[in-house]
Design an enzyme around this catalytic site. Structure first.
Site, PDB file in Angstrom:
ATOM      1  CE  LYS A   1      -4.522   0.809   0.398  1.00  0.00           C
ATOM      2  NZ  LYS A   1      -5.608  -0.137   0.096  1.00  0.00           N
TER       3      LYS A   1
HETATM    4  N1  GLU Z   1      -7.424   0.104  -3.085  1.00  0.00           N
HETATM    5  C1  GLU Z   1      -8.174  -1.082  -3.351  1.00  0.00           C
HETATM    6  C2  GLU Z   1      -8.201  -1.972  -2.119  1.00  0.00           C
HETATM    7  O1  GLU Z   1      -8.006  -1.524  -1.023  1.00  0.00           O
HETATM    8  C3  GLU Z   1      -7.737  -1.792  -4.613  1.00  0.00           C
HETATM    9  C4  GLU Z   1      -6.336  -2.313  -4.618  1.00  0.00           C
HETATM   10  C5  GLU Z   1      -5.894  -2.869  -5.961  1.00  0.00           C
HETATM   11  O2  GLU Z   1      -6.695  -2.967  -6.857  1.00  0.00           O
HETATM   12  O3  GLU Z   1      -4.720  -3.197  -6.034  1.00  0.00           O
HETATM   13  O4  GLU Z   1      -8.502  -3.135  -2.209  1.00  0.00           O
END
Ligand code: GLU
Length: 421
Positions: free
Chosen positions: A111
């Site tokens: 993240k």
């Molecule tokens: N931000 C989204 C999540 O928390 C998508 C992450 C992604 O598609 O890599 O799942």
């Protein structure tokens, strides 16, 4: 559960560790493996100098945390928000590891976050922040390394800038370095709707389990952004009765069901859901406690805590947001017999279609929307069924079951790979 201060209870990394500890203890994992599962592989902090439109030079701080890369490249969004912290990004990265493992897609978890307030920045400033952040994390991202995606306050346009910045340095277009891109740049059909659609799919499966009819199902949604907005739209079209919609600046209630299209139109025109004529304005804090069948928090972390969990009046809690419920609140919800569809399962539709996007980019061959949605459905329903069957078999709640399944998969991968030392 030990007594925690409010600050500890709402520290996402404290929650993330508590969930790992709980599942690891039940699985009987050894101490060394537990340490590995709790230690992010890599944490990068970057200070990003960016010229502002008024000529001043400002420095923003950004993070990229790669919690685990055991099952595949790191995967997870990038958020822009004034209150981003390293502990939060760390927790969100670990949740991505477990999420990808629950739905069994070949990614680890990562993240990113940049501390900034997008509401106070122009488009040009946002673009400069995004490009400079990308340049400063360039060595640790890539289609085989770590694949970012949108999250809070970032979107397709942001992903386009990241892809372009990366591509300029690689000297060729590299579409698979990010997902959630515009269609024209290798994005996938259905990605924009995927998280909300996934929430609806698992909710429908829960209704089936309880023999509940869609038309009689009253839903309260918190958040009207990409996840909440899409869930509201798709669920209303499917026949659910969306009786409450809660935003950061107000809430609206209609026991007969809100007209979501009209509400979205009103928000487009006025910038807010307030003053909407198709419902009654209610207190945004109280709206969470409306009697309903499904509560769908789709905004941010820590909205259900030890101080308010006892007041919820929903039968099903479908966690569209990441980390909306604290571990202490979990115990209260279990006592109240609320059926929780945990975040790492409920909102996994987004990353699942991100996986499809990455596959399509690498093949250079694109699928139609029907195929995307049917493959998404297959994965969401199968994951829902395996989590709930595991919970019933081992007499644990759904969240614990999801974590146990996920930790088990990651641990197996660690053992099969062995420790390179
Ligand atoms: N931000 C989204 C999540 O928390 C998508 C992450 C992604 O598609 O890599 O799942």
């Amino acid at each position: 559960m030990p007594i925690l201060s409010h600050e500890q209870e709402t520290n996402p990394w404290v929650s993330a560790e508590a969930r790992i500890d709980n599942a690891a203890a039940r699985l009987g994992l050894d101490e060394g493996i537990q340490k590995v599962l709790k230690s992010p592989t890599r944490e990068v902090t970057v200070n990003i100098p960016v010229p502002l439109d008024d000529g001043r030079l400002e420095v923003f701080t950004g993070y990229r945390v790669q919690h685990s890369m055991v099952r595949g490249p790191g995967k997870g969004g990038i958020r822009f928000a004034p209150d981003v912290t390293l502990d939060e990004v760390r927790a969100l990265a670990s949740w991505m590891t477990w999420k990808c493992a629950v739905v069994n897609i070949p990614f680890g978890g990562a993240k990113g976050g940049v501390i900034c307030d997008p509401a106070m920045l122009s488009d040009c400033e946002l673009e400069r922040i995004t490009r400079r952040y990308t340049a400063q994390i360039m060595d640790v991202i890539g289609p085989e390394v770590d694949v970012p995606a949108p999250d809070m306050n970032t979107n397709e346009r942001t992903m386009g800038w990241i892809m372009d910045t990366y591509a300029m340095h690689q000297r060729h277009a590299t579409t698979a370095v990010v997902t959630g891109k515009p269609m024209e740049l290798g994005g996938s059909r259905g990605r924009r709707e995927a998280t909300g659609r996934g929430c609806m799919m698992v909710t429908l499966q829960a209704l089936k389990k309880f023999g509940m009819a869609v038309e009689d199902t009253r839903v309260v949604i918190q958040g009207f952004g990409n996840v909440g907005g899409m869930a509201a739209k798709l669920m209303a079209a499917r026949g659910f009765r969306i009786i409450g919609l809660i935003e950061y600046d107000g809430a609206v209630y209609n026991p007969h069901g809100l007209d979501i299209g009209a509400l979205a139109e009103h928000r487009r025109e006025t910038g807010s859901i307030n003053e909407f004529q198709g419902g009654e304005a209610i207190d945004k804090h109280e709206a969470m406690f409306l009697e309903c069948d499904v509560l769908l928090p789709a905004a941010t972390e820590n909205v259900i805590t030890s101080t308010n969990a006892g007041r919820l009046r929903c039968r099903i809690l479908c966690e569209g947001a990441n980390g909306p419920t604290t571990p202490i609140a979990d115990e209260i919800l279990a006592d109240k017999k609320v059926f929780v569809i945990p975040d790492i399962l409920a909102n996994a539709g987004g990353v699942t279609v991100s996986y499809f996007e990455w596959v399509q980019d690498r093949q250079g061959f694109f699928w139609n929307e029907e195929l995307v949605n049917s493959r998404l459905e297959e994965i969401m329903l199968e994951s829902f069924d395996s989590v709930t069957a595991f919970a019933e078999k081992h007499k644990v709640d759904n969240r614990t079951a999801a974590y146990m399944l996920a930790l088990d998969r990651v641990t197996n991968a660690i053992k099969l790979r062995g420790i390179y030392a």
